[in-house]
Design an enzyme around this catalytic site. Structure first.
Site, PDB file in Angstrom:
ATOM      1  N   THR A 133       0.814  -1.210   0.000  1.00  7.59           N
ATOM      2  CA  THR A 133       0.000   0.000   0.000  1.00  7.59           C
ATOM      3  C   THR A 133       0.853   1.269   0.000  1.00  7.59           C
ATOM      4  OG1 THR A 133      -1.477   1.314   1.402  1.00  7.59           O
ATOM      5  CG2 THR A 133      -0.130  -0.277   2.527  1.00  7.59           C
ATOM      6  N   TYR A 157      -1.665  -0.018  10.022  1.00 13.86           N
ATOM      7  CA  TYR A 157      -1.897  -0.716   8.747  1.00 13.86           C
ATOM      8  C   TYR A 157      -0.659  -0.633   7.850  1.00 13.86           C
ATOM      9  CZ  TYR A 157      -3.700  -1.288   3.993  1.00 13.86           C
ATOM     10  OH  TYR A 157      -3.883  -1.673   2.692  1.00 13.86           O
TER      11      TYR A 157
END
Ligand code: UDP
Length: 342
Positions: A133, A157
């Site tokens: 990501t 995350y």
């Protein structure tokens, strides 16, 4: 209805090849499976179906399994000893949840990926395409983001995804694992045929939440912060169509067949849009107002993120051909309208 999605290198064929798609019941995973099948490949879905959906598995067999269970993971891989290429998309993704429950994030994402790597090594599957990501980069003014940008993730995350990137690099160096790590920007839109789309529960992403507000369902959109250092005060993101992301996986397989052994690649369009610009675009496409209420910033959110996508273009010969904002919103609206019956 919509035309078939445009694709790069349309003649590339995967007939006779099996692929394990971990998280194939999820939003991006299902689109990847569809693309693999369209090219003649057989996607074998591994999913615990906590976030993914059995009804989204349409193009091959599936195994209900959980990456957190090392024995179960190895047993699932051992059932498919001929598979060489694994696509790993399963993870906890909700940024705010990661801040509240880091232990679960590290267990699911990092331990899970470690178990997956161990199982791959044990069964001889030596090619991995991993979903990382743009949240691994952290807060920076250096836009558009290059892959060489320092990775200093702000959210739990992002930290879990960066830890996995490092594990994969170590496996490459020590054990010869070949890999492509994609750093996704904002996956959005839906399958052009309306067959699959974004179905998170709870839904935390901007576009489906804003569409829901436009449809008059729920309490309206909550806009997380208008005090960011951007032109209109709202966060800027790079929205890439999920079909383009799926297509990039095919091109990664093609590139690895052609000798690519390792790459970290941004998957974005290079265009940044603010939250308010997205709301305006949704109002234009749907012809409906998007009622919203301004709230405080959401934990873990960065001010702006958009990609320099030149490397993926060069290495994979890939262009995000379906990622105009209009097409993203139209396909998402088409999918959600059917689902919601509006
Ligand atoms: N956002 C928002 N309201 C929502 C969901 C998201 O204002 O209900 C904002 C969020 O703060 C971020 C942008 O929209 O600035 C994109 O968020 P999303 O969750 O879609 O993707 P992320 O960038 O977190 O991966």
């Amino acid at each position: 209805m919509f035309q078939a999605a445009a694709i790069s290198n349309p003649n590339y064929n995967l007939t006779g090849q099996d692929f394990i798609v971990v998280g194939g019941g999820g939003y991006i995973g299902a689109h990847v499976c569809k693309r693999l099948a369209e090219r003649g490949g057989r996607p074998i879905v591994f999913d615990n179906f906590e976030a993914g959906h059995e009804h989204a598995v349409k193009w091959g067999p599936f195994e209900t399994m959980d990456l957190r269970d090392r024995g179960q993971t190895r047993a699932a891989f051992q059932k498919y000893p001929n598979v060489k290429t694994v696509i790993h998309l399963a993870s906890s993704i909700e940024v705010g949840e990661g801040e509240r429950a880091p232990e679960e994030f590290y267990e699911n994402n990092v331990s899970g990926a470690f178990n997956l790597l161990m199982a791959m090594r044990a069964t001889g599957a030596d090619r991995l395409i991993f979903s990382s990501t743009c949240a691994t980069y952290g807060e920076t003014q250096n836009m558009p983001l290059l892959e060489s940008e320092i990775q200093n993730p702000f959210s739990v995350y992002g930290k879990t995804k960066l830890a996995i990137e490092h594990m994969i690099q170590s496996y490459h160096k020590a054990y010869g694992l070949n890999y492509v790590t994609f750093r996704y920007f904002n996956a959005s839109g839906a399958d052009e045929g309306g067959e699959i789309g974004e179905e998170h529960d709870p839904e935390t992403h901007l576009i489906p939440n804003a569409l829901k507000a436009a449809a008059g369902l729920g309490k309206g959109l909550k806009l997380f912060g208008t005090d960011y250092d951007t032109a209109d005060g709202t966060c800027v993101r790079d929205y890439i169509h999920v079909s383009d992301i799926a297509e990039a996986h095919i091109q990664a397989i093609r590139a690895m067949d052609g000798g690519l052994t390792q790459a970290e690649l941004n998957l974005g369009t290079g265009e940044g849009y603010s939250v308010l610009q997205i709301i305006n675009a949704i109002e234009k496409v749907t012809g409906l107002p998007v009622p919203y209420e301004v709230g405080p910033r959401r934990d873990g959110d960065l001010t702006q993120l958009y990609a320099n996508s030149a490397k993926a273009r060069k290495i994979l010969d890939f262009t995000p051909e379906n990622s105009t904002l209009e097409n993203i919103i139209e396909t998402a609206w088409n999918f959600h309208r059917c689902k919601w019956g509006v």
